[in-house]
Design a protein around this motif. Structure first.
Motif, PDB file in Angstrom:
ATOM      1  N   PRO A   6       0.823  -1.215   0.000  1.00 51.31           N
ATOM      2  CA  PRO A   6       0.000   0.000   0.000  1.00 51.31           C
ATOM      3  C   PRO A   6       0.857   1.265   0.000  1.00 51.31           C
ATOM      4  CG  PRO A   6       0.014  -0.970   2.188  1.00 51.31           C
ATOM      5  CD  PRO A   6       0.761  -1.915   1.300  1.00 51.31           C
ATOM      6  N   VAL A   7       0.342   2.283  -0.667  1.00 53.65           N
ATOM      7  CA  VAL A   7       0.977   3.604  -0.695  1.00 53.65           C
ATOM      8  C   VAL A   7       0.040   4.576   0.012  1.00 53.65           C
ATOM      9  CG1 VAL A   7       1.747   5.501  -2.159  1.00 53.65           C
ATOM     10  CG2 VAL A   7       2.230   3.135  -2.832  1.00 53.65           C
ATOM     11  N   ALA A   8       0.506   5.190   1.089  1.00 54.23           N
ATOM     12  CA  ALA A   8      -0.325   6.107   1.877  1.00 54.23           C
ATOM     13  C   ALA A   8      -0.237   7.519   1.307  1.00 54.23           C
ATOM     14  CB  ALA A   8       0.128   6.101   3.332  1.00 54.23           C
ATOM     15  N   HIS A   9      -1.403   8.130   1.103  1.00 52.51           N
ATOM     16  CA  HIS A   9      -1.443   9.518   0.633  1.00 52.51           C
ATOM     17  C   HIS A   9      -1.609  10.511   1.778  1.00 52.51           C
ATOM     18  CE1 HIS A   9      -1.389   8.027  -3.387  1.00 52.51           C
ATOM     19  NE2 HIS A   9      -2.581   7.476  -3.315  1.00 52.51           N
ATOM     20  N   SER A  10      -1.823  10.017   2.995  1.00 55.99           N
ATOM     21  CA  SER A  10      -1.952  10.895   4.165  1.00 55.99           C
ATOM     22  C   SER A  10      -0.989  10.439   5.251  1.00 55.99           C
ATOM     23  CB  SER A  10      -3.385  10.881   4.705  1.00 55.99           C
ATOM     24  OG  SER A  10      -3.677   9.641   5.337  1.00 55.99           O
ATOM     25  N   THR A  12      -1.722  10.296   8.378  1.00 55.95           N
ATOM     26  CA  THR A  12      -2.464   9.441   9.298  1.00 55.95           C
ATOM     27  C   THR A  12      -2.402   7.982   8.855  1.00 55.95           C
ATOM     28  OG1 THR A  12      -3.968  11.240   9.897  1.00 55.95           O
ATOM     29  CG2 THR A  12      -4.721   8.998  10.333  1.00 55.95           C
ATOM     30  N   ALA A  13      -2.617   7.727   7.565  1.00 56.28           N
ATOM     31  CA  ALA A  13      -2.588   6.358   7.054  1.00 56.28           C
ATOM     32  C   ALA A  13      -1.208   5.742   7.215  1.00 56.28           C
ATOM     33  CB  ALA A  13      -3.023   6.336   5.588  1.00 56.28           C
ATOM     34  N   ALA A  14      -0.160   6.515   6.902  1.00 56.36           N
ATOM     35  CA  ALA A  14       1.202   5.996   7.000  1.00 56.36           C
ATOM     36  C   ALA A  14       1.575   5.696   8.443  1.00 56.36           C
ATOM     37  CB  ALA A  14       2.186   6.996   6.390  1.00 56.36           C
ATOM     38  N   LEU A  15       1.291   6.626   9.339  1.00 55.63           N
ATOM     39  CA  LEU A  15       1.645   6.446  10.747  1.00 55.63           C
ATOM     40  C   LEU A  15       0.822   5.342  11.395  1.00 55.63           C
ATOM     41  CD1 LEU A  15       1.936  10.231  11.678  1.00 55.63           C
ATOM     42  CD2 LEU A  15       3.843   8.623  11.458  1.00 55.63           C
ATOM     43  N   ALA A  16      -0.447   5.226  11.004  1.00 55.23           N
ATOM     44  CA  ALA A  16      -1.298   4.175  11.553  1.00 55.23           C
ATOM     45  C   ALA A  16      -0.794   2.795  11.149  1.00 55.23           C
ATOM     46  CB  ALA A  16      -2.743   4.362  11.090  1.00 55.23           C
ATOM     47  N   ARG A  17      -0.282   2.661   9.944  1.00 50.41           N
ATOM     48  CA  ARG A  17       0.217   1.353   9.502  1.00 50.41           C
ATOM     49  C   ARG A  17       1.404   0.912  10.350  1.00 50.41           C
ATOM     50  NH1 ARG A  17       3.093  -0.822   4.130  1.00 50.41           N
ATOM     51  NH2 ARG A  17       2.519  -3.017   4.385  1.00 50.41           N
ATOM     52  N   VAL A  18       2.250   1.858  10.738  1.00 51.53           N
ATOM     53  CA  VAL A  18       3.381   1.521  11.606  1.00 51.53           C
ATOM     54  C   VAL A  18       2.868   0.967  12.933  1.00 51.53           C
ATOM     55  CG1 VAL A  18       5.381   2.432  12.834  1.00 51.53           C
ATOM     56  CG2 VAL A  18       4.882   3.236  10.518  1.00 51.53           C
ATOM     57  N   LEU A  19       1.900   1.651  13.532  1.00 55.47           N
ATOM     58  CA  LEU A  19       1.353   1.196  14.817  1.00 55.47           C
ATOM     59  C   LEU A  19       0.666  -0.156  14.682  1.00 55.47           C
ATOM     60  CD1 LEU A  19      -0.129   4.466  16.366  1.00 55.47           C
ATOM     61  CD2 LEU A  19       2.142   3.482  16.679  1.00 55.47           C
ATOM     62  N   ASP A  20       0.041  -0.407  13.542  1.00 53.26           N
ATOM     63  CA  ASP A  20      -0.613  -1.696  13.327  1.00 53.26           C
ATOM     64  C   ASP A  20       0.405  -2.828  13.186  1.00 53.26           C
ATOM     65  OD1 ASP A  20      -3.076  -0.491  13.404  1.00 53.26           O
ATOM     66  OD2 ASP A  20      -3.341  -0.433  11.225  1.00 53.26           O
ATOM     67  N   ALA A  21       1.594  -2.512  12.667  1.00 53.79           N
ATOM     68  CA  ALA A  21       2.599  -3.542  12.394  1.00 53.79           C
ATOM     69  C   ALA A  21       3.409  -3.938  13.625  1.00 53.79           C
ATOM     70  CB  ALA A  21       3.550  -3.059  11.291  1.00 53.79           C
ATOM     71  N   LYS A 199      -9.992   3.241  12.421  1.00 51.38           N
ATOM     72  CA  LYS A 199      -9.349   2.275  11.543  1.00 51.38           C
ATOM     73  C   LYS A 199      -9.337   2.868  10.140  1.00 51.38           C
ATOM     74  CE  LYS A 199      -7.647  -1.900  12.055  1.00 51.38           C
ATOM     75  NZ  LYS A 199      -6.395  -2.079  12.774  1.00 51.38           N
ATOM     76  N   VAL A 200      -8.168   3.061   9.566  1.00 49.47           N
ATOM     77  CA  VAL A 200      -8.068   3.712   8.259  1.00 49.47           C
ATOM     78  C   VAL A 200      -7.419   2.774   7.263  1.00 49.47           C
ATOM     79  CG1 VAL A 200      -7.961   6.044   9.198  1.00 49.47           C
ATOM     80  CG2 VAL A 200      -5.843   4.769   8.844  1.00 49.47           C
ATOM     81  N   SER A 201      -7.725   2.997   6.000  1.00 53.01           N
ATOM     82  CA  SER A 201      -7.066   2.242   4.932  1.00 53.01           C
ATOM     83  C   SER A 201      -5.585   2.583   4.926  1.00 53.01           C
ATOM     84  CB  SER A 201      -7.689   2.606   3.585  1.00 53.01           C
ATOM     85  OG  SER A 201      -6.892   2.133   2.519  1.00 53.01           O
ATOM     86  N   HIS A 202      -4.753   1.576   4.685  1.00 57.84           N
ATOM     87  CA  HIS A 202      -3.314   1.818   4.645  1.00 57.84           C
ATOM     88  C   HIS A 202      -2.869   2.466   3.345  1.00 57.84           C
ATOM     89  CE1 HIS A 202      -2.581  -1.454   7.921  1.00 57.84           C
ATOM     90  NE2 HIS A 202      -2.891  -0.281   8.437  1.00 57.84           N
ATOM     91  N   GLY A 203      -3.763   2.585   2.395  1.00 64.58           N
ATOM     92  CA  GLY A 203      -3.404   3.298   1.175  1.00 64.58           C
ATOM     93  C   GLY A 203      -3.839   2.588  -0.090  1.00 64.58           C
ATOM     94  N   GLU A 204      -3.430   3.157  -1.197  1.00 64.34           N
ATOM     95  CA  GLU A 204      -3.720   2.610  -2.516  1.00 64.34           C
ATOM     96  C   GLU A 204      -2.666   1.557  -2.868  1.00 64.34           C
ATOM     97  OE1 GLU A 204      -3.679   4.346  -7.108  1.00 64.34           O
ATOM     98  OE2 GLU A 204      -3.828   5.716  -5.402  1.00 64.34           O
ATOM     99  N   TRP A 205      -3.100   0.412  -3.357  1.00 62.95           N
ATOM    100  CA  TRP A 205      -2.183  -0.711  -3.563  1.00 62.95           C
ATOM    101  C   TRP A 205      -1.345  -0.523  -4.825  1.00 62.95           C
ATOM    102  CZ3 TRP A 205      -1.195  -4.267   0.048  1.00 62.95           C
ATOM    103  CH2 TRP A 205      -2.077  -4.330   1.130  1.00 62.95           C
ATOM    104  N   LEU A 206      -0.041  -0.729  -4.651  1.00 64.44           N
ATOM    105  CA  LEU A 206       0.932  -0.646  -5.744  1.00 64.44           C
ATOM    106  C   LEU A 206       1.367  -2.052  -6.114  1.00 64.44           C
ATOM    107  CD1 LEU A 206       3.002   0.921  -7.543  1.00 64.44           C
ATOM    108  CD2 LEU A 206       4.542   0.878  -5.567  1.00 64.44           C
TER     109      LEU A 206
END
Length: 209
Positions: A6-10, A12-21, A199-206
């Motif tokens: 996933p590619v985060a455009h915000s 919030t999405a990028a930082l949330a993915r780190v916390l989820d991982a 809960k937010v989307s982690h981004g658009e899939w590449l």
């Protein structure tokens, strides 16, 4: 299933993915930035080397073989010419090509203008993001200046900007303290609502294949 990330455009999405991982064992990291024109090739290179686009089943197989699993978090705002990236990895072999730090090392991990910190959560340790101390000092100074000079509109705008920042637990707690300081300085207007990060989307899939 084609390999993808996933590619985060915000932020919030990028930082949330780190916390989820992190609770899944992704406790080592390296970071950098790359021009937008080279970002896709970088992601594909990381997939070939470290499997950042592996499926859950492939990650189980890698773990059983003693190999590290890795994922790539990319912050790529629309129209931006510079992409910030952070690669997280679990313990295991196969990451010798990267100088990895531990998220528990001091000084702590900082990314996209925020610091990663531990916090207690119902008897266990969780992680959150907060603003750096230097940024907090600037906000306190501005609140004092606007309050002393009775610049009500400027102070209200500052509080709204603070409320618009990603609502992670650490950021929210800091915002509450800043709002309390504004009240102490005489701010009589309504305080902005502080939203939790949902809960937010982690981004658009590449696609990596």
């Amino acid at each position: 299933m084609p390999a993808s990330t996933p590619v985060a455009h915000s932020k919030t999405a990028a930082l949330a993915r780190v916390l989820d991982a992190i609770p899944k064992g992704y406790c080592r990291y390296t970071q950098g930035n790359v021009s937008a024109s080279k970002a896709e090739s970088l992601a594909r290179k990381f997939h070939l080397r470290y499997g950042i686009g592996c499926t859950p089943a492939q990650r189980v197989t890698r773990r059983k073989r003693g190999m590290a699993n890795a994922l790539l978090v990319m912050y790529w705002p629309e129209g931006c010419q510079q992409v910030e990236w952070l690669m997280l990895a679990t313990d295991g072999q196969g990451m010798d090509g990267e100088k990895l730090l531990d998220i528990a090392d001091k000084p702590g991990m900082a990314w996209l203008g925020y610091e990663l910190v531990r916090r207690p959560d119902r008897g266990r340790t969780a992680w959150t993001w907060r603003r750096p101390a230097s940024e907090m000092a600037e906000h306190y100074a501005l609140i004092a200046e606007f309050g002393n000079k009775h610049h009500t509109n400027s102070l209200g705008s500052l509080l709204q900007r603070l409320a618009n920042q990603p609502g992670f637990h650490g950021v929210r707690e800091q915002s509450k303290r800043l709002f309390e300081e504004a009240r102490r300085r005489g701010h009589a207007g309504d305080l902005p609502h502080l939203f939790y990060v949902q809960k937010v989307s982690h981004g658009e899939w590449l696609r990596l294949g």
